[in-house]
Every structure is written in structure tokens, then in C-alpha cells.
Design a protein around this motif. Sequence first.
Motif, PDB file in Angstrom:
ATOM      1  N   ARG A  60       9.311   8.618  -2.016  1.00 44.61           N
ATOM      2  CA  ARG A  60       9.612   7.357  -1.334  1.00 44.61           C
ATOM      3  C   ARG A  60       8.384   6.777  -0.655  1.00 44.61           C
ATOM      4  O   ARG A  60       8.462   6.023   0.287  1.00 44.61           O
ATOM      5  N   ASN A  61       7.229   7.222  -1.091  1.00 49.34           N
ATOM      6  CA  ASN A  61       5.951   6.747  -0.545  1.00 49.34           C
ATOM      7  C   ASN A  61       5.830   6.986   0.959  1.00 49.34           C
ATOM      8  O   ASN A  61       5.156   6.236   1.662  1.00 49.34           O
ATOM      9  N   ASN A  62       6.495   8.040   1.475  1.00 44.91           N
ATOM     10  CA  ASN A  62       6.356   8.297   2.911  1.00 44.91           C
ATOM     11  C   ASN A  62       6.027   9.756   3.232  1.00 44.91           C
ATOM     12  O   ASN A  62       6.131  10.179   4.368  1.00 44.91           O
ATOM     13  N   ILE A  63       5.629  10.527   2.214  1.00 46.47           N
ATOM     14  CA  ILE A  63       5.191  11.904   2.528  1.00 46.47           C
ATOM     15  C   ILE A  63       3.765  12.120   2.010  1.00 46.47           C
ATOM     16  O   ILE A  63       3.387  13.232   1.654  1.00 46.47           O
ATOM     17  N   ALA A  64       3.007  11.029   1.940  1.00 39.37           N
ATOM     18  CA  ALA A  64       1.573  11.091   1.587  1.00 39.37           C
ATOM     19  C   ALA A  64       1.306  11.675   0.205  1.00 39.37           C
ATOM     20  O   ALA A  64       0.181  12.076  -0.086  1.00 39.37           O
ATOM     21  N   LEU A  65       2.324  11.727  -0.628  1.00 37.45           N
ATOM     22  CA  LEU A  65       2.120  12.261  -1.982  1.00 37.45           C
ATOM     23  C   LEU A  65       1.100  11.441  -2.752  1.00 37.45           C
ATOM     24  O   LEU A  65       0.283  11.975  -3.472  1.00 37.45           O
ATOM     25  N   LEU A  66       1.169  10.119  -2.564  1.00 36.59           N
ATOM     26  CA  LEU A  66       0.316   9.238  -3.365  1.00 36.59           C
ATOM     27  C   LEU A  66      -1.140   9.269  -2.890  1.00 36.59           C
ATOM     28  O   LEU A  66      -2.011   8.716  -3.544  1.00 36.59           O
TER      29      LEU A  66
END
Length: 274
Positions: free
Chosen positions: A190-196
Motif C-alpha cells: 500500500r506504499n506505506n511500509i517503505a517497500l518501494l
Amino acid sequence: MKTKKLHGGVEIPVIGLGTYKIGNTDEETYRAVRTALDAGYRHIDTATLYENERPVGRAIRESGIAREEIFVTTKLWGSDILSNRIQEAFDGSLSKLGLDYVDLYLVHWPVKGKLGFTWHAMEQLFHSGKTRSIGVSNHLVHHIEELLRDASIMPTVNQMELHPCLTQKDVVAYCNRKGIVPVSWSPLGRNNIALLENEKLATIGEKYGKSPAQVILRWNVDKGFVTIPKSSDARRQKENLAIFDFQLTAEEISQIDALNRDHRTGFHPDKISF
Ligand SMILES: NC(=O)c1ccc[n+]([C@@H]2O[C@H](COP(=O)([O-])OP(=O)(O)OC[C@H]3O[C@@H](n4cnc5c(N)ncnc54)[C@H](OP(=O)(O)O)[C@@H]3O)[C@@H](O)[C@H]2O)c1
């Protein structure tokens, strides 16, 4: 678009468009689904919970694309199970979508004590011919084992939170053994765990001229998952589809698997209540 064959022979496109919070208004939702269909998406994932079946359905109907070319998934919410309104909930979804049938109907979350009852109702919906396949979402191994005790149809998919920080190896292995296709929700965290922003994903991406999001989505496909990234943005929708011109090596797949931290962004399936 590459597809996978489900139990029963229905083909599911391996990338679909997630629509949770895809628009703040019906018009934004409609526009986002139309741009995705224009970009080549042929698989749209919605749910009663998202309260967007109307604009999603309108975008599908007005796209000019033949209905049978678009794979449509929607989901049964837990409160409709608890109030014994499964048929009504399904009819309501079809009516809001403005469609005669869906391609996949899912039990959104397992409802404790109601697993066999719910699955029996899902089987009846399948036999009515108004959903081409039935499956589950957020089911752990023990939930699937319980519903299978009295089942005559195997779930076709298990849609679950799956991304490099939550690989759910045990559930995936079980599903693979049973021929149940894993579908990953929140594939990008969800683009909120710094995966990207992950360096490993960036390094792998550089080798192929791909973004970290594309590396993650390719990892999904290479592992045999179906994936449903959400994007409201036409450019990122296209980016998320452009993953069929490269392939990860076995070593790169293992490196991405090793990012697992068992990090859930959503509910634990044994802890949700309705
Ligand atoms: N079964 C369930 O219980 C369940 C639960 C949650 C979700 N879902 C389904 O799974 C779908 C996907 O999950 P999700 O929406 O939670 O999260 P997600 O797809 O992992 O991430 C969506 C986020 O990533 C951004 N994004 C998308 N593509 C990108 C790219 N190429 N580069 C950078 N950022 C990008 C999006 O922003 P922009 O929109 O601005 O591009 C949005 O903020 C949902 O929409 C829903 O259909 C199912």
C-alpha cells in the motif's frame, strides 16, 4: 495479458486492478477504471466493502470492451454472513455492478463458526450460474481445512496480503498443494511500509531498467501468484502492467523472499470481527 487457469477451467489474468480507495468520488473511481481498461487491464477487483461497485460496474459496461473479456471479482462481507443475507448480498453486488454475472465471488474474510455454512452458500451461488468461480480471501490453512470438511467445490483462489515483507510461506505452500491460486493484495505494501524504497529491489530493478514496483509485481508472477495492484494514476497503471518483458533469476527471487519480516499491514485473519 497472461492468464492462469483456475479449478473448473476459468482463466484469470495474472494482473488485475485493485480498486480499494481508488477514487474519492464515484466519478474519480469511474475515470480510474476506464483509464486502466484503456491501458489493457482485463481484470478488476472490487468488494461490497469498498462501496464502489456502481462506478466500477459503469466503467466496465461503458468501456466498449466485450463483457466476456473482462474478469470481474467482488466479495461477500462478514456482516452479511452473520445476518444470514448471503444471497441478498450477492444479488446486491450484481445489481450495483449492473452485470448479469461475476467471474469470481470471494468470501472476504473468514467468519469464525460460519466457515462451512458460508462455503455451502457460496457453492449454491456457483450452481446458480451467476458467478463463474468461487474462492476465499484472508483464509489461513485451518480456515480452508475447516470449510473443506463438508465441501463439494474447492476454492479457486485465496486472495491474501502478500508482498516481500509478508510472504506467508505456509499458506502459499498449502494453496499450491491444493491447486488454489494465491492472489496478492497490497502487493506494493500500500506504499506505506517503505517497500518501494528498498535498496535490494532498486538494485535488481536497475539491471532490467525497471522500478521497484515492477520488480515486486514480476516477483509475484514468477512465483505463480495473481496480483492486483491499485493505482489511480494512468501512468503508474501502465507501469504496473509493463512487467512481461523481463524475468527474475532464481537467485533474485530468493533475495526478494529473504526480505520477509512477517509484517502485516492489515488484520490478522483470526482477529477480525464484524
Ligand atoms: N481481500 C482483502 O482483504 C483486501 C485487502 C486490501 C486490499 N485488497 C485489494 O488489493 C488491492 C491492492 O492493494 P492496496 O490498494 O491495499 O495496495 P497496493 O496495491 O499495494 O498499493 C497501492 C498504493 O501504491 C501506489 N502505487 C501503485 N503503483 C505504483 C507504482 N508503480 N509506483 C509507486 N507507487 C505506486 C498507489 O498510489 P497511486 O494510486 O497514486 O498510484 C497506492 O498508494 C486493493 O485495491 C483491493 O482491490 C484486498
